[in-house]
Design an enzyme around this catalytic site. Structure first.
Site, mmCIF file in Angstrom:
data_model
loop_
_atom_site.group_PDB
_atom_site.id
_atom_site.type_symbol
_atom_site.label_atom_id
_atom_site.label_comp_id
_atom_site.label_asym_id
_atom_site.label_seq_id
_atom_site.Cartn_x
_atom_site.Cartn_y
_atom_site.Cartn_z
ATOM 1 C CG HIS A 126 11.261 -64.819 12.409
ATOM 2 N ND1 HIS A 126 10.234 -65.664 11.364
ATOM 3 C CD2 HIS A 126 10.825 -64.970 13.652
ATOM 4 C CE1 HIS A 126 9.326 -65.804 12.421
ATOM 5 N NE2 HIS A 126 9.510 -65.676 13.631
ATOM 6 C CD GLU A 127 11.970 -63.832 17.078
ATOM 7 O OE1 GLU A 127 10.681 -63.095 17.418
ATOM 8 O OE2 GLU A 127 11.846 -64.847 16.765
ATOM 9 C CG HIS A 130 7.289 -61.498 14.727
ATOM 10 N ND1 HIS A 130 5.989 -62.088 13.984
ATOM 11 C CD2 HIS A 130 7.928 -62.604 15.032
ATOM 12 C CE1 HIS A 130 6.121 -63.389 13.901
ATOM 13 N NE2 HIS A 130 7.275 -63.886 14.799
ATOM 14 C CD GLU A 190 5.971 -67.236 14.515
ATOM 15 O OE1 GLU A 190 7.261 -67.482 14.056
ATOM 16 O OE2 GLU A 190 5.659 -66.657 15.651
#
Length: 271
Positions: A126-127, A130, A190
């Site tokens: 997920h990070e 980004h 997100e």
């Protein structure tokens, strides 16, 4: 009023002609900065964090986090694994982040929520998602555009004096920008990073179903604000969207296993 209108039109023209981009999921984006500029900002921010935080000295924890991070990074097909800096911070909060400039930070408290390598991969995917999608660039650009719009409104208000009614209007405009524009875009970021990260962890050979278990763990922590006033989607929204994409991600995992990508990162023993 004329000055204000001209300024707003100029801002809109600059944004539309300079900042157009598309995310990995096909969404239109506003990006006013180059990749090099964002990398410089990311590196500076990471260096400041290292100066003001305490890195972990637990070798087993560091090895485990690096193992998962390197597997996720390796699935990107975007340069050498050793080009990324991974730092574990001795911090009880359940947090992790990735920054432009190839930087990853993980707090030790996250390992109490991400129970195994698959759940940790969901967070790191997920990070890194980004970063892949350029969300930092987009957020900085959105904030700058919002500030410019507020400045234009201030020019209009100042053209004929600042009455109490105009002061109230500007105050509401500030709140309107925050709740109506910046927060929703953050929730979009997100949600987008969730899906990019899911595919990324699956490409690395991790189990995408672990992403749901991770957010169920997060939900048990409670304390989330209403989604309308949050920069993050609700836990229920994230779980729903992840479940919809898991069948696709599971095929990516199966393909990764067929290539021999089967991560075996050993979590440290709980002390």
């Amino acid at each position: 009023m004329l000055r204000s209108a001209i300024l707003v039109l100029a801002i809109g023209w600059i944004a539309s002609t300079i900042g157009c981009a598309t995310s990995p999921l096909g969404r239109s984006q506003l990006k006013l900065h180059s990749g090099r500029e964002m990398a410089r900002m990311g590196i500076q921010s990471f260096d400041a964090l290292k100066k003001n935080s305490r890195p972990s000295r637990d070798r087993a924890t560091i090895t485990y986090v690096e193992c998962v991070a390197h597997a996720v990074i390796g699935a990107m097909n975007a340069g050498r694994i050793d080009a990324w800096e991974v730092v574990v911070f001795d911090d009880p909060s359940a947090n992790a982040f990735a920054l432009p400039g190839r930087k990853i930070g993980v707090h030790t408290g996250l390992l109490e929520v991400a129970k195994d390598q698959h759940q940790l991969a969901a967070v790191l995917g997920h990070e890194v998602g980004h970063v892949i999608a350029g969300h930092s660039n987009e957020r900085v650009s959105q904030a700058q555009l919002a500030q410019a719009g507020l400045f234009a409104a201030n020019v209009f208000a100042g053209s004929s004096g600042m009455t109490p009614e105009k002061q109230q209007l500007l105050g509401l405009l500030g709140v309107g920008v925050q709740v109506g524009v910046l927060l929703p875009f953050s929730r979009v970021h997100e949600s987008e990073a969730d899906l990019i990260g899911l595919d990324l962890m699956a490409n690395a050979g991790f189990d995408p179903a672990a992403s749901v278990a991770l957010w169920q763990n997060m939900a048990r922590g409670g304390g989330s604000p209403p989604e309308l006033l949050s920069t993050h989607p609700s836990h229920q929204t994230r779980i729903r969207d992840l479940r919809r994409r898991i069948p696709q991600a599971s095929r990516l995992r199966d393909q990764a296993h067929a290539r021999g990508a089967t991560p075996r990162c050993r979590a440290p023993r709980v002390k």
